[in-house]
Design an enzyme around this catalytic site. Structure first.
Site, mmCIF file in Angstrom:
data_model
loop_
_atom_site.group_PDB
_atom_site.id
_atom_site.type_symbol
_atom_site.label_atom_id
_atom_site.label_comp_id
_atom_site.label_asym_id
_atom_site.label_seq_id
_atom_site.Cartn_x
_atom_site.Cartn_y
_atom_site.Cartn_z
ATOM 1 N N ASP A 134 -5.795 51.597 65.070
ATOM 2 C CA ASP A 134 -5.077 50.703 64.471
ATOM 3 C C ASP A 134 -5.383 50.827 62.681
ATOM 4 O OD1 ASP A 134 -3.557 47.832 64.491
ATOM 5 O OD2 ASP A 134 -5.220 47.507 63.423
ATOM 6 N N HIS A 188 -0.950 48.770 72.799
ATOM 7 C CA HIS A 188 -1.598 49.019 71.625
ATOM 8 C C HIS A 188 -3.073 49.111 71.510
ATOM 9 C CE1 HIS A 188 -2.283 48.851 67.520
ATOM 10 N NE2 HIS A 188 -2.912 47.775 67.429
#
Length: 325
Positions: free
Chosen positions: A108, A290
């Site tokens: 991320d 994610h």
């Protein structure tokens, strides 16, 4: 699931004008440093599944809570969270341990920092492994301006920049709910929402999908963010256009060997031109959303270790000094 008491004890290390809370495993004098860089709203603890396996494979594992997170320093100036400062922290961390270079792993926002570090300080990076966020092309227009044009003012990147402090306060007031609700997997299809979706998520009484961690693991994140607040991490977003300007004059091509791991159900889009900017990249994906290394911990770990083995280990004597841990 991992018992939080099994995670290494931290050390506060002074670097680059701040202190970082750093978690280590493996032997310093064995060389082979690998630095794990978390995203938002995460902590070094998000690498809890990978740390022991990497240490067992002979790596000196270094997992910092980066500036703004946990018990690391939280500067008050927004500009203190730009890519020069964030990458400078990692360079100074290598200097602290006496390493010339290291393998860097990011997820991320941590991936954004690792890409930026490799552009700004290529001699300090020997390999790149990034999860979720591919290399971001710089383009001709600052990133936030592009997002505002395409996605509107309610998109969270834009909202964080145009309405400073608003989202931070909501997250601070709903820390447990926000983290419980965001750390999910097997999510239902996204539906359009008025306003900023993350604010709605922080206020939602019923979490979506399934949890990716145990209550005790979630408690580590909740406790940390109840103490630190969210502003330090959100300030990373507030430097995106500043980063765009800071990267204006660097060579945009990353020559280091790289592994890019996508989550097949991640909301972050893949890069169609990744190999143009990272020519020595290998691309892989896992059937998850994610939170890749937390949703698919064993598969992520084996993918990383397998790629590192194919690349050959880092030079175990790649140090700046003879200091030992």
């Amino acid at each position: 699931m991992v018992d939080p008491t099994d995670f290494p004890e931290p050390t506060l290390i002074p670097v680059n004008g701040v202190e970082l809370e750093v978690f280590e495993a493996g032997r310093h004098n064995a060389g082979n440093p690998i630095v794990l860089c978390h995203g938002w709203p995460e902590l070094a603890f998000s690498w809890r599944h990978q740390v022991p396996a990497l240490a067992a494979a002979g790596y000196h594992v270094i997992a910092p809570n980066q500036r703004g997170y946990g018990n690391s320093s939280r500067p008050t100036e927004v500009a203190d969270y730009d890519i020069e400062h964030l990458s400078g922290d990692l360079v100074a961390l290598l200097d602290h341990y006496g390493y010339e270079d290291a393998t860097f792993v990011g997820h991320d926002w941590g991936a954004f920092v690792v890409w930026g570090l490799t552009l700004l300080h290529p001699d300090r990076v020997n390999k790149v492994i990034n999860l979720s966020l591919p290399y971001q092309e710089r383009g001709e227009k600052p990133w936030i301006e592009v997002m505002e044009d395409v996605l509107g003012g309610d998109f969270y990147f834009v909202h964080f920049n145009r309405q400073p402090g608003v989202a931070d306060a909501v997250f601070d007031d709903n820390t447990f709910q926000f983290l419980r609700n965001i750390y999910r997997k097997d999510l239902p299809p996204a539906e359009p929402q008025p306003g900023m979706a993350l604010i709605n998520l922080a206020r939602a009484g019923t979490p979506p999908g399934e949890p990716i961690m145990s209550d005790s693991e979630l408690g580590v994140f909740v406790s940390a963010f109840e103490s630190s607040g969210f502003t330090g991490g959100v300030n990373w977003y507030r430097n995106l256009d500043r980063n765009w300007r800071l990267l204006a004059d660097v060579d945009p091509i990353i020559q280091r060997p790289a592994l890019m791991i996508y989550g097949e159900r991640d909301v972050i889009a893949r890069s169609e031109r990744l190999a143009e900017f990272v020519p020595n990249v290998e691309v892989a994906s896992l059937d998850c959303g994610h939170w890749i290394q937390q949703e698919k911990p064993e598969e992520t770990t084996q993918m990383i270790l397998g790629w590192l083995e194919r690349q050959g280990s880092a030079n175990p004597v790649s140090t700046r000094s003879s200091q030992d841990a």
